[in-house]
Write a protein that holds these residues in place. Structure first.
Motif, PDB file in Angstrom:
ATOM      1  N   MET A  51       0.813  -1.217   0.000  1.00 13.72           N
ATOM      2  CA  MET A  51       0.000   0.000   0.000  1.00 13.72           C
ATOM      3  C   MET A  51       0.848   1.269   0.000  1.00 13.72           C
ATOM      4  N   THR A  52       1.974   1.242   0.667  1.00 18.09           N
ATOM      5  CA  THR A  52       2.754   2.467   0.843  1.00 18.09           C
ATOM      6  C   THR A  52       3.157   3.082  -0.483  1.00 18.09           C
ATOM      7  N   LEU A  53       3.560   2.217  -1.398  1.00 19.70           N
ATOM      8  CA  LEU A  53       4.063   2.732  -2.666  1.00 19.70           C
ATOM      9  C   LEU A  53       3.004   3.551  -3.381  1.00 19.70           C
ATOM     10  N   LEU A  54       1.749   3.099  -3.290  1.00 20.05           N
ATOM     11  CA  LEU A  54       0.681   3.840  -3.958  1.00 20.05           C
ATOM     12  C   LEU A  54       0.618   5.271  -3.443  1.00 20.05           C
ATOM     13  N   LEU A  55       0.716   5.413  -2.129  1.00 21.80           N
ATOM     14  CA  LEU A  55       0.627   6.754  -1.557  1.00 21.80           C
ATOM     15  C   LEU A  55       1.814   7.605  -1.984  1.00 21.80           C
ATOM     16  N   TRP A  56       2.981   6.990  -2.040  1.00 20.18           N
ATOM     17  CA  TRP A  56       4.166   7.731  -2.475  1.00 20.18           C
ATOM     18  C   TRP A  56       4.019   8.146  -3.941  1.00 20.18           C
ATOM     19  N   CYS A  57       3.489   7.221  -4.759  1.00 21.54           N
ATOM     20  CA  CYS A  57       3.302   7.527  -6.177  1.00 21.54           C
ATOM     21  C   CYS A  57       2.304   8.675  -6.348  1.00 21.54           C
ATOM     22  N   PHE A  58       1.245   8.625  -5.566  1.00 17.95           N
ATOM     23  CA  PHE A  58       0.244   9.682  -5.705  1.00 17.95           C
ATOM     24  C   PHE A  58       0.790  11.026  -5.237  1.00 17.95           C
ATOM     25  N   ARG A  59       1.705  10.990  -4.276  1.00 18.54           N
ATOM     26  CA  ARG A  59       2.335  12.231  -3.842  1.00 18.54           C
ATOM     27  C   ARG A  59       3.107  12.862  -5.003  1.00 18.54           C
ATOM     28  N   GLU A  60       3.858  12.036  -5.733  1.00 18.38           N
ATOM     29  CA  GLU A  60       4.615  12.561  -6.883  1.00 18.38           C
ATOM     30  C   GLU A  60       3.675  12.998  -7.995  1.00 18.38           C
ATOM     31  N   ARG A  61       2.626  12.206  -8.201  1.00 25.46           N
ATOM     32  CA  ARG A  61       1.679  12.520  -9.270  1.00 25.46           C
ATOM     33  C   ARG A  61       0.988  13.851  -9.002  1.00 25.46           C
ATOM     34  N   GLU A  62       0.756  14.098  -7.725  1.00 24.32           N
ATOM     35  CA  GLU A  62       0.135  15.372  -7.341  1.00 24.32           C
ATOM     36  C   GLU A  62       1.014  16.548  -7.792  1.00 24.32           C
ATOM     37  N   LYS A  63       2.328  16.352  -7.692  1.00 28.02           N
ATOM     38  CA  LYS A  63       3.239  17.425  -8.119  1.00 28.02           C
ATOM     39  C   LYS A  63       3.138  17.638  -9.630  1.00 28.02           C
ATOM     40  N   VAL A  64       3.024  16.531 -10.386  1.00 30.47           N
ATOM     41  CA  VAL A  64       2.858  16.676 -11.837  1.00 30.47           C
ATOM     42  C   VAL A  64       1.568  17.434 -12.142  1.00 30.47           C
ATOM     43  N   HIS A  65       0.540  17.102 -11.395  1.00 30.67           N
ATOM     44  CA  HIS A  65      -0.740  17.778 -11.654  1.00 30.67           C
ATOM     45  C   HIS A  65      -0.681  19.249 -11.266  1.00 30.67           C
ATOM     46  N   ASP A  66       0.095  19.566 -10.241  1.00 37.20           N
ATOM     47  CA  ASP A  66       0.276  20.975  -9.911  1.00 37.20           C
ATOM     48  C   ASP A  66       0.977  21.711 -11.055  1.00 37.20           C
ATOM     49  N   ILE A  67       1.911  21.016 -11.695  1.00 38.92           N
ATOM     50  CA  ILE A  67       2.585  21.631 -12.849  1.00 38.92           C
ATOM     51  C   ILE A  67       1.579  21.858 -13.975  1.00 38.92           C
ATOM     52  N   PHE A  68       0.734  20.858 -14.227  1.00 36.24           N
ATOM     53  CA  PHE A  68      -0.293  21.025 -15.262  1.00 36.24           C
ATOM     54  C   PHE A  68      -1.211  22.196 -14.922  1.00 36.24           C
ATOM     55  N   ASP A  69      -1.528  22.311 -13.653  1.00 39.04           N
ATOM     56  CA  ASP A  69      -2.382  23.411 -13.209  1.00 39.04           C
ATOM     57  C   ASP A  69      -1.746  24.747 -13.566  1.00 39.04           C
ATOM     58  N   LEU A  70      -0.431  24.803 -13.348  1.00 40.03           N
ATOM     59  CA  LEU A  70       0.298  26.045 -13.607  1.00 40.03           C
ATOM     60  C   LEU A  70       0.430  26.324 -15.104  1.00 40.03           C
ATOM     61  N   VAL A  71       0.742  25.284 -15.865  1.00 42.77           N
ATOM     62  CA  VAL A  71       1.037  25.462 -17.292  1.00 42.77           C
ATOM     63  C   VAL A  71      -0.241  25.514 -18.123  1.00 42.77           C
ATOM     64  N   VAL A  72      -1.149  24.584 -17.837  1.00 40.65           N
ATOM     65  CA  VAL A  72      -2.337  24.417 -18.674  1.00 40.65           C
ATOM     66  C   VAL A  72      -3.509  25.233 -18.131  1.00 40.65           C
ATOM     67  N   GLY A  73      -3.639  25.254 -16.824  1.00 45.26           N
ATOM     68  CA  GLY A  73      -4.799  25.899 -16.223  1.00 45.26           C
ATOM     69  C   GLY A  73      -5.795  24.879 -15.719  1.00 45.26           C
ATOM     70  N   ALA A  74      -5.550  23.600 -15.982  1.00 41.75           N
ATOM     71  CA  ALA A  74      -6.412  22.543 -15.466  1.00 41.75           C
ATOM     72  C   ALA A  74      -5.523  21.417 -14.986  1.00 41.75           C
ATOM     73  N   ARG A  75      -5.943  20.758 -13.925  1.00 37.15           N
ATOM     74  CA  ARG A  75      -5.119  19.689 -13.393  1.00 37.15           C
ATOM     75  C   ARG A  75      -5.297  18.391 -14.161  1.00 37.15           C
ATOM     76  N   PHE A  76      -6.516  18.134 -14.564  1.00 37.26           N
ATOM     77  CA  PHE A  76      -6.811  16.784 -15.028  1.00 37.26           C
ATOM     78  C   PHE A  76      -7.241  16.764 -16.488  1.00 37.26           C
ATOM     79  N   THR A  77      -8.343  17.398 -16.793  1.00 42.26           N
ATOM     80  CA  THR A  77      -8.829  17.427 -18.169  1.00 42.26           C
ATOM     81  C   THR A  77      -8.175  18.605 -18.866  1.00 42.26           C
ATOM     82  N   THR A  78      -7.041  18.340 -19.473  1.00 42.83           N
ATOM     83  CA  THR A  78      -6.199  19.443 -19.906  1.00 42.83           C
ATOM     84  C   THR A  78      -6.697  20.131 -21.175  1.00 42.83           C
ATOM     85  N   SER A  79      -7.083  19.353 -22.198  1.00 46.39           N
ATOM     86  CA  SER A  79      -7.498  19.921 -23.502  1.00 46.39           C
ATOM     87  C   SER A  79      -6.535  21.006 -23.951  1.00 46.39           C
TER      88      SER A  79
END
Lengths: 164, 433
Positions: free
Chosen positions: B167-195
């Motif tokens: 289980m631990t690895l999943l939480l660690w992976c999601f922590r890193e993924r959250e950082k990627v999504h923060d970058i998308f938020d900054l660059v694209v303006g949306a975290r998930f559905t980027t279009s």
């Protein structure tokens, strides 16, 4: 057409003669239209030829051309790892008899693609081991990607569960 | 009336299973399962085989995949995946929308890596139109695609590890993924559905702030990945459950239509980034990762090492990204900038025409495929010279990869489904379209 595509088309023409109905080119992609009787032989040859084998069947899908003659098309994409080349086969079908011999014997991976094509267009594949619908319910009567199927669906075609 | 007879010999007598409806009343799916040729035989502990329905709503099926299983005790005799529980008919919708409108729908295909789908779709449209995005946009697409690949692989193996008990690895992976999504938020303006892609360019230019955020992330990421790797690579339970599970040979993998990490785990070095280069991948220096075993563990290793290659590519993109416009100069095909629409007549007309009627492509058929994190993601577009496509076929890798499931599961234990399914990394949004 680059040299490789040209030599491939030439050898297909030489090997299969009149079975190759048409060769078209658009944006560096080559589309080879073959008769449906020849499709299994052509696929086998493409997989097994020594010059440029195509071991990967990427896709099989239908198109509704919505024309009076030869309404349906079945398309095949093959990829060659050795030559880094893709080839696009096309078979044209009459609306009255939409059936193409299955290529699952040559490419087992075509199994689900052909099921999907059957599900969406009602094109049957004689010789397919398990031709069920891929996405729609088994008792669904229509073929949703045909052009005469409305975007909003047909009322009552998918019964909803009864209320409490 | 259900007739009941003990199935003494599996191969001689027709198998009659307790509790099943008579033949004429069975669904085609069930009949297909029962008709499958079970060429594995085992000691028969229960003197009966059992049909078990797994899914469509099951936490380990990565969405809404339904698998009908025929079990002998805990051993899987045959399995039948059933799709369509997330079928939204995107190919039908595409025929009724302009090329621009469909971009938003591509986000919802493989919802773990929307940017890849945006890029794959827009490259096919640009191939049809015969235009090319300017270099800066190409670099941005490459850069963001690789970030999307990292984010998708993080979920891929994080969830796989969780399925087999880490289980631990999943939480660690999601922590890193959250950082990627923060970058998308900054660059694209949306975290998930980027279009984020547009025909001939991107939604907006990437700022220096965005580039700095990507640089900051990519510098700390390899260390975090190593942490996760150490956690899993010395995990005996994970190893024992994944090694020799769901083995597929190179020939079988090619024949069944595997692509992407799953194919490379069987030892076939097919990577479209190198074999049919698109964007600026031909200028990038990276390795195509292959493993030879073809089991679940090999597929995990391929994903893990691919992320390190992605880091390499991101570094190179950050170094090489040129200055310049992010929109091609094709007035009738590329959406004009907003400030110009408000001030100039020409641009206003073009904007009106593109939004209402769509771009006007030539008649013809194109197919363009990219190497997404799941495999080969291709769009086949048939155009009749209208503003909306005549037909779009989505070649989704998850659909093709799932096809191998009956073959991979045969002869394994019930609990191995999780290790096999997790290692295939299917996304049902894409498989069901």
């Amino acid at each position: 057409m680059n040299d490789l595509q040209q030599s491939l088309v030439d050898s297909l023409r030489e090997r299969f003669g009149d079975s190759v109905e048409e060769v078209r080119e658009f944006r560096d992609d080559v589309i080879v239209v073959v008769t449906r009787q020849a499709v299994v032989d052509v696929a086998t040859w493409l997989r097994d030829n020594e010059h440029c084998p195509f071991p990967l069947c990427e896709d099989v899908f239908g198109i509704d051309a919505w024309t009076r003659k030869q309404r349906f098309e079945v398309n095949y994409h093959f990829f060659s790892l050795q030559c880094k080349q893709r080839i696009h086969l096309k078979v044209r079908l009459e609306e009255s008899d939409p059936a193409v011999p299955s290529i699952t014997g040559v490419y087992p991976g075509a199994n689900w693609y052909e099921r999907e094509t059957f599900d969406m267009y009602g094109i049957t594949f004689p010789g397919h081991p398990d031709l069920r619908r891929a996405y729609m319910p088994e008792d669904f009567e229509y073929y949703p990607l045909r052009k005469d199927f409305p975007l909003m669906g047909i009322p009552g075609s998918l019964p909803l569960p009864k209320r409490g | 009336m259900i007739d009941k007879k003990p199935a003494t010999d599996f191969f001689d007598a027709p198998v009659i299973i307790d509790g099943l409806p008579p033949k004429e009343k069975r669904s085609k799916l069930l009949q297909a399962l029962l008709d499958m040729d079970p060429d594995v035989s085992f000691e028969d502990p229960l003197e009966n085989d059992m049909v078990l329905n797994m899914g469509p709503s099951h936490p380990a099926t990565h969405g809404v995949l339904r698998i009908l299983l025929r079990l002998d005790g805990e051993t899987i005799i045959s399995a039948m995946p059933e799709l369509g529980y997330l079928h939204r008919g995107y190919e039908k919708i595409a025929e009724n929308e302009t090329y621009h409108e469909f971009i938003t729908h591509t986000d919802r295909l493989d919802y773990l890596q929307p940017l890849h789908n945006n890029v794959a779709y827009i490259l096919a449209v640009e191939k049809l139109l015969g235009i090319e995005a300017p270099p800066r946009a190409q670099y941005m697409r490459t850069l963001l695609s690789e970030l999307a690949r990292i984010s998708s692989h993080l979920v891929g193996f994080g969830v796989m590890a969780m399925d087999v008990g880490a289980m631990t690895l999943l939480l660690w992976c999601f922590r890193e993924r959250e950082k990627v999504h923060d970058i998308f938020d900054l660059v694209v303006g949306a975290r998930f559905t980027t279009s984020f892609t547009r025909i001939g360019g991107m939604g907006q230019d990437i700022t220096d702030e965005g580039l700095a955020a990507i640089r900051a992330f990519i510098e700390q990421f390899p260390e975090r990945l190593d942490e996760g790797e150490r956690l899993l690579n010395r995990n005996r339970i994970f190893f024992d459950r994944c090694r020799h599970t769901g083995v597929i040979s190179a020939e079988q993998a090619l024949a069944i239509g595997f692509t992407g990490p799953n194919l490379r785990a069987s030892g076939v070095p097919l990577d479209l980034r190198r074999d049919a280069p698109y964007l600026v991948y031909d200028q990038m220096d990276f390795d195509v990762i292959t493993e030879t075993e073809g089991d679940s563990l090999a597929r995990y290793y391929v994903r893990l090492r691919e992320m390190k290659e992605s880091v390499k590519i991101v570094h190179q993109c950050l170094e090489k990204i040129p200055q310049g416009p992010v929109h091609a100069h094709e007035p009738k095909k590329v959406l004009p900038r907003k400030e110009r629409i408000y001030t100039r007549m020409e641009e206003l007309i073009h904007d009106f025409m593109i939004i209402n009627d769509g771009v006007d492509p030539p008649s013809g058929e194109v197919y363009h495929a990219i190497e997404s994190s799941k495999g080969q993601l291709g769009f086949h577009i048939v155009s009749r010279g209208e503003g909306h496509p005549w037909r779009i076929k989505i070649r989704s890798p998850s659909f093709c990869n799932l096809q191998a499931l009956p073959m991979l599961l045969k002869g394994h234990l019930l609990s191995d489904i999780l290790a096999v399914l997790g290692s295939l990394d299917p996304v049902m949004g894409e498989a069901d379209k």
